[in-house]
Design an enzyme around this catalytic site. Structure first.
Site, mmCIF file in Angstrom:
data_model
loop_
_atom_site.group_PDB
_atom_site.id
_atom_site.type_symbol
_atom_site.label_atom_id
_atom_site.label_comp_id
_atom_site.label_asym_id
_atom_site.label_seq_id
_atom_site.Cartn_x
_atom_site.Cartn_y
_atom_site.Cartn_z
ATOM 1 N N GLU A 37 0.866 -1.169 0.000
ATOM 2 C CA GLU A 37 0.000 0.000 0.000
ATOM 3 C C GLU A 37 0.910 1.227 0.000
ATOM 4 O O GLU A 37 1.827 1.315 0.826
ATOM 5 C CB GLU A 37 -0.881 -0.004 1.256
ATOM 6 N N ARG A 262 6.056 -13.164 9.200
ATOM 7 C CA ARG A 262 6.601 -11.811 9.076
ATOM 8 C C ARG A 262 8.020 -11.766 9.608
ATOM 9 O O ARG A 262 8.368 -12.510 10.518
ATOM 10 C CB ARG A 262 5.807 -10.846 9.963
ATOM 11 N N LYS A 272 4.404 0.287 9.525
ATOM 12 C CA LYS A 272 4.398 1.604 8.884
ATOM 13 C C LYS A 272 3.747 2.649 9.782
ATOM 14 O O LYS A 272 4.136 3.810 9.759
ATOM 15 C CB LYS A 272 3.656 1.525 7.542
HETATM 16 P P1 ATP Z 1 2.986 -2.625 7.901
HETATM 17 O O1 ATP Z 1 2.372 -3.501 8.934
HETATM 18 O O2 ATP Z 1 4.418 -2.349 8.087
HETATM 19 O O3 ATP Z 1 2.186 -1.392 7.631
HETATM 20 P P2 ATP Z 1 1.742 -3.845 5.730
HETATM 21 O O4 ATP Z 1 1.614 -5.313 5.677
HETATM 22 O O5 ATP Z 1 0.541 -3.073 6.070
HETATM 23 O O6 ATP Z 1 2.983 -3.492 6.609
HETATM 24 P P3 ATP Z 1 1.816 -3.519 2.948
HETATM 25 O O7 ATP Z 1 2.184 -2.348 2.174
HETATM 26 O O8 ATP Z 1 0.401 -3.947 2.952
HETATM 27 O O9 ATP Z 1 2.297 -3.247 4.398
HETATM 28 O O10 ATP Z 1 2.766 -4.760 2.626
HETATM 29 C C1 ATP Z 1 3.038 -5.235 1.338
HETATM 30 C C2 ATP Z 1 3.491 -6.654 1.433
HETATM 31 O O11 ATP Z 1 4.634 -6.757 2.263
HETATM 32 C C3 ATP Z 1 2.421 -7.534 2.039
HETATM 33 O O12 ATP Z 1 2.275 -8.687 1.226
HETATM 34 C C4 ATP Z 1 2.941 -7.880 3.395
HETATM 35 O O13 ATP Z 1 2.517 -9.148 3.764
HETATM 36 C C5 ATP Z 1 4.459 -7.784 3.218
HETATM 37 N N1 ATP Z 1 5.084 -7.420 4.484
HETATM 38 C C6 ATP Z 1 4.859 -6.314 5.211
HETATM 39 N N2 ATP Z 1 5.566 -6.326 6.353
HETATM 40 C C7 ATP Z 1 6.278 -7.483 6.354
HETATM 41 C C8 ATP Z 1 7.193 -8.097 7.270
HETATM 42 N N3 ATP Z 1 7.526 -7.504 8.422
HETATM 43 N N4 ATP Z 1 7.721 -9.285 6.935
HETATM 44 C C9 ATP Z 1 7.394 -9.881 5.782
HETATM 45 N N5 ATP Z 1 6.548 -9.365 4.883
HETATM 46 C C10 ATP Z 1 5.972 -8.184 5.154
HETATM 47 MG MG MG Z 2 -1.212 -3.284 4.920
#
Ligand code: ATP
Ligand code: MG
Length: 554
Positions: A37, A262, A272
């Site tokens: 996102e 994760r 984020k």
């Molecule tokens: P955050 O919790 O940091 O906001 P998010 O999952 O909301 O992260 P996205 O932009 O939706 O952020 O993530 C894009 C992709 O990256 C998703 O497929 C998510 O599963 C993966 N991702 C995000 N954080 C991690 C992490 N700590 N380890 C592995 N993969 C991750």
């Molecule tokens: Mg997300």
């Protein structure tokens, strides 16, 4: 690159894909995607997902799409999208297609109309609070909305009017009609569309209804022909909904969602939401502050794409979340830089040494190796003169036993230059040492004496008359505790995470330092030119120390 060179370990996802290929599932195709996102900068956790998705596509001869999951207009910005593209490319990956969930808004709307037509979705007039309150709990079923049995015609009409902008935010939502008694709360008639009168960074004011995450992900995957939709573990309970939506509709394909653990790192935060707070509340200088675990922060600090990919391979991919020690990430960059970084000499906390028996106004060049283990990287000439700087730490007036650096009466080797012996310590009226006087042995040029006399200590130095000035920034952990608590995390920030040294003295060759190069300052660590540098100012970041001194300190 051959497979052996890549050294990518297998994992349970690769094993699933191998099995699928053996069964000729998906006609032998492998298509993945990375779906961030654009509401912040990418961090090292995202790098794990990037290496996994792009790495699989590469190794199986498939493709990986970069898809912006842009369905929350208020939080998303073009700046974030641009930074994400830059980071993925910097990590060394190329997307097959650049996609945007917002490009599918019309298709997603039509799919929602299809769901309504087959009685699988309805417009609810309850407020978000009422919907939450009637959703039930883990032990109790939810209760049906009084609007659950609206006719298809009424639903179609209301949904059309939602899109037309006739209602205020929150007045109506579209919900999937599944099962309010499902043991899985995600299946209790989840909201799939909401009204949001907000301008979107791409579609601007075309839409005032926006699809929800779960509804958007599965359909976007299907539209793009994704075969394996990899996401993190927290979506495991959403998988039944992912499959349900695709099962109701006439979609091009039904991708398989697979969840993995994760990445979490100790002594930092990764979400984020928390990173945004650190940036907005100015606890750090920006998204690329070298203390942050963001890709841009790591890049600015001097990390290489190689090191980050190596790290992602080392931690592997499993079906459980875990906390990885920062030391593991640091070891990846340390190994990479040990092999690649040009060696140089720099003095971070200088004290002047005058070599009394060395001719005045004389400069000679001594030869230094650019890399001790890689002679092919050659040598360079460093100026030596009567007046030099050494590290304040490398002198002790009253040293303990086994101190092999400089002290009154002792002899040390100046790296690549001469043996010197301390003859006098000059102090100011406060008793502070301001200068050290030494004599040198002219027969020890290059660092070995002609009579075979041994000295234990070798210290680095720069010629005071030739040194160039620089600012050097040293970094420590951003937090004082391994697992910062999100509710109070600013109190747990390490007040000493940044140490700025303004009066550093570097060997003259570093005037040519550039961002394509990484340097070892001998005995001090690996350093990288900061973007704050200019024609009249040099600023270096310490990427990492030479050894893991931190685990001992803790
Ligand atoms: P955050 O919790 O940091 O906001 P998010 O999952 O909301 O992260 P996205 O932009 O939706 O952020 O993530 C894009 C992709 O990256 C998703 O497929 C998510 O599963 C993966 N991702 C995000 N954080 C991690 C992490 N700590 N380890 C592995 N993969 C991750
Ligand atoms: Mg997300």
């Amino acid at each position: 690159m051959t497979d052996a060179e890549k050294k990518v370990p297998t994992n349970f996802i690769r094993q699933i894909i191998d099995q699928d290929l053996a069964n000729n599932k998906n006609e032998g195709k492998v298509v993945t995607r990375f779906p961030p996102e654009p509401n912040g900068y990418l961090h090292i956790g995202h790098a794990k997902a990037i290496c996994l998705n792009f790495g699989i596509a590469e190794d199986y001869g498939g493709g990986c799409n970069l898809r912006f999951d842009d369905t929350n207009p208020e939080k998303e910005e073009v700046e974030y999208a641009e930074s994400i593209k830059k980071d993925v490319e910097w990590l060394g990956y190329q997307w097959r297609n650049l996609c945007y969930a917002s490009d599918y808004f019309e298709q997603l709307y039509q799919y929602a109309v299809d769901l309504i037509k087959c009685g699988k979705a309805y417009v609810d007039s309850q407020s978000a609070d009422q919907i939450r309150a009637t959703r039930g709990t883990l032990t109790q079923p939810g209760t049906d909305s009084p609007y659950r049995n609206r006719s298809v015609e009424e639903n179609l009409e209301l949904f059309r009017r939602m899109r037309a902008g006739e209602f205020k935010d929150g007045e109506y939502v579209l919900r999937a009609k599944i099962d309010m008694a499902s043991p899985n709360i995600n299946m209790r008639d989840p909201t799939i569309y909401r009204i949001r009168h907000a301008s979107h960074w791409r579609t601007e004011d075309d839409w005032c209804i926006y699809p929800m995450y779960d509804y958007t992900q599965c359909l976007s995957d299907a539209i793009e022909g994704v075969t394996h939709s990899l996401c993190t573990l927290e979506f495991e309970d959403h998988r039944p909904l992912y499959d349900w939506v695709l099962d109701q509709l006439d979609v091009p394909c039904h991708p398989q969602q697979i969840e993995f653990g994760r990445l979490n790192l100790d002594y930092t935060v990764m979400s984020k939401r928390l990173l945004t707070r650190l940036v907005n509340e100015k606890h750090v200088s920006g998204w690329d502050d070298p203390r942050l675990p963001t890709i841009s922060g790591l890049r600015r600090r001097g990390y290489t794409p190689n090191a980050i990919r190596d790290f992602c391979n080392r931690i592997g991919v499993t079906k459980s979340d875990g906390i990885v020690e920062m030391g593991v990430l640091e070891n990846s960059i340390r190994e990479d830089l040990d092999n690649s970084a040009q060696r140089t000499m720099a003095v971070l906390r200088p004290i002047k040494v005058v070599v009394e028996n060395y001719p005045d106004d004389h400069t000679e060049m001594v030869t230094a190796q650019n890399h001790p283990k890689r002679p092919e990287l050659g040598t360079r000439e460093i100026p030596f003169s009567k007046s030099i700087y050494i590290e304040r730490e490398d002198f002790m007036e009253d040293p303990p036993k086994k101190y092999f650096r400089l002290s009154p009466g002792t002899e040390v080797r100046l790296r690549y230059a001469y043996y010197i012996t301390c003859s006098e310590v000059v102090k100011d009226s406060d008793g502070e040492i301001v200068e050290i006087r030494c004599t040198y042995d002219p027969n020890s040029r290059g660092g070995t004496s002609s009579d075979g006399r041994k000295v234990r200590g070798t210290i680095h130095w720069v010629s005071a008359t030739h040194a160039i000035d620089a600012e050097v920034r040293l970094y420590d952990r951003l937090f004082t505790i391994p697992n910062p608590n999100p509710s109070d995390f600013t109190a747990q920030l390490n007040p000493h995470s940044l140490d700025v040294l303004h009066n550093c003295k570097l060997e003259p060759s570093l005037k040519q330092a550039n961002p394509d190069q990484r340097y070892q300052f001998e005995r001090l660590g690996y350093f990288y030119l900061d973007r704050d540098s200019g024609s009249d100012r040099l600023v270096f970041n310490r990427t990492v120390t030479l050894r893991d001194s931190w685990s001992k300190k803790a």
